[in-house]
Design an enzyme around this catalytic site. Sequence first.
Site: not given
Length: 384
Positions: A127, A132, A135, A138, A233
């Site tokens: 992350r 991004q 990911d 997500s 996290y």
Amino acid sequence: MKIAVAKEIEVCERRVALIPDTVARLVKQGLEVFVEAGAGEKAFFSDSDYEAAGAKIISDTAQLWREADVLLKVSPPQEREDGRSEIDLLKSGSVLISFLNPLGNPVVAQKLANRQITALSMELIPRTTRAQSMDALSSQASLAGYKAVLIAAAALPKYFPMLTTAAGTIAPAKVFIMGAGVAGLQAIATARRLGAVVEAFDIRPAVKEEVQSLGAKFVEVKLEEETVAAGGYAKEISEDSKKRTQELVAEHVKNSDVVITTAQVPGRKAPQLVTQEMVAQMKPGSVIVDLAAEQGGNCACTEAGKDIIWNGVTIIGPINLPSSMPVHASQLYAKNVTSLMQLLIKDKALEINFGDDIVDAACVTHGGEIRNQRVKDALQAVAV
């Protein structure tokens, strides 16, 4: 280099690893893309759509897997109806990119290593700002958070918004979101759009501003220990901290019409946030949607894949919610996978550069070995 898109065989999996738009981009780069016949049907992408994008449709599953230099999937390799594992179909030395659940099921990683497969797990994409666009956790969690609120709204025997009618004023529903990660934040935003009064809880104090920016009240607990793990996290906390947390949230659960739980710890059983005692204190007709059902559930009463009524409270334990919205789930996942592929492809060839932090983090197996230490530890724990 041959890139192959496999048809998912896991029950209830409707997503596909690439959509026609992303296939077209790869083909324009001079890459060969092969798609298994029917791979996109459940996500409403036809074989003809893929052919128009420049892909070749392959009907023979074994041929597709055997000839692929890079095999793209959504779900981890499964056992086939003929008793063979999908892993057995992979060509030795090929590359597999997929969700692999390597911490929850490290045995799969060992089998991949035994087959000399270079496997990159979409769960292990770091992350970071640079990663991004890759990911997938997500992107899929956002879908789950959105859908969880719609499920709750459909199950709740009340309106979500406040309504002023000739017959009187109806108070808005009270929604309590437990866990303010990507899924939780999307759930907050969706519940607010539907007009509910929203509260949210998370053990990480850093998410307070994000929660408040979406119009929800943040329920905060003061813990002395570290609550954030690598990658941002939530970290598993001590039993004493869990007890203090449960005491704090009990009153909020009791007063809520809807509770949505999203707390998960990679590779471990989901933390129990809602006890039977809490459920017993909720009003009849209240609803709990537990997004951690597949990991054992955040609620003590949750049964994965089932809707149950316990003491008048409806408890829903959905499995693989992103798959219930396969069009956009596939679109987002395909973008994640394609972004990772762009990082790996140099001059129309695949280059596994472990000097790159994203590749190093995501690569589970290579050269007949398991590379990730957390996966090694998980495998050792299973062996013990």
